[in-house]
Design a protein around this motif. Structure first.
Motif, PDB file in Angstrom:
ATOM      1  N   ASN A   1       3.852  -1.721  -3.699  1.00  0.00           N
ATOM      2  CA  ASN A   1       3.076  -0.883  -4.621  1.00  0.00           C
ATOM      3  C   ASN A   1       1.922  -1.640  -5.299  1.00  0.00           C
ATOM      4  OD1 ASN A   1       2.547   1.652  -5.662  1.00  0.00           O
ATOM      5  ND2 ASN A   1       3.721   1.253  -7.531  1.00  0.00           N
TER       6      ASN A   1
ATOM      7  N   GLY B   1       2.007  -1.404   0.622  1.00  0.00           N
ATOM      8  CA  GLY B   1       2.716  -0.146   0.423  1.00  0.00           C
ATOM      9  C   GLY B   1       4.133  -0.345  -0.073  1.00  0.00           C
ATOM     10  N   GLU B   2       4.820  -1.331   0.484  1.00  0.00           N
ATOM     11  CA  GLU B   2       6.203  -1.588   0.076  1.00  0.00           C
ATOM     12  C   GLU B   2       6.293  -2.141  -1.344  1.00  0.00           C
ATOM     13  OE1 GLU B   2       8.758  -3.697   2.760  1.00  0.00           O
ATOM     14  OE2 GLU B   2       7.858  -2.735   4.518  1.00  0.00           O
TER      15      GLU B   2
END
Length: 120
Positions: A31, A28-29
């Motif tokens: 991408n 998530g961090e």
């Protein structure tokens, strides 16, 4: 961000934290997909980065002993019963993160109890 930069960023994130970071959080961090992170971790480990996988995520082993911690290495040889007694004693006394080679078995940092050792 190219793959080399992403792997550098993964190391930076792991170095800055003191608790495990999951592949999902890293994905998530950065991408990318979780699978890309898993592949990056494999490449980092192949490059001798001391990354440990736990049930809660990845940790970067610093090799440093934190204040209040005591780091000891004990070498011994036991039969299966002796291994069980030693592991239960270690876990009962707060050493759940011990790493131990036992013939073809290995107590990994993601074992939370001595019973986990025998479950694999």
């Amino acid at each position: 961000m190219n793959p080399t930069q992403r792997r550098e960023q993964i190391l930076k994130i792991l170095k800055s934290g003191d608790s495990p970071v999951s592949a999902g959080v890293l994905a998530g961090e950065l991408n990318v997909s979780r699978q890309v992170i898993v592949g990056d971790i494999a490449l980092l480990r192949a490059a001798n980065q001391p990354i440990t996988a736990t049930p809660r995520g990845y940790l970067l082993e610093s090799g440093e002993v934190r204040p209040g911690e005591l780091l000891r290495t004990v070498a011994c040889r036991h039969d299966r019963e002796g291994i069980a007694r030693e592991l239960y004693a270690a876990v009962d006394n707060g050493c759940g993160g011990a790493r131990r080679d036992c013939g073809t078995r290995r107590l990994r940092p993601d074992f939370r109890t001595a019973s986990d050792f025998f479950a694999v």
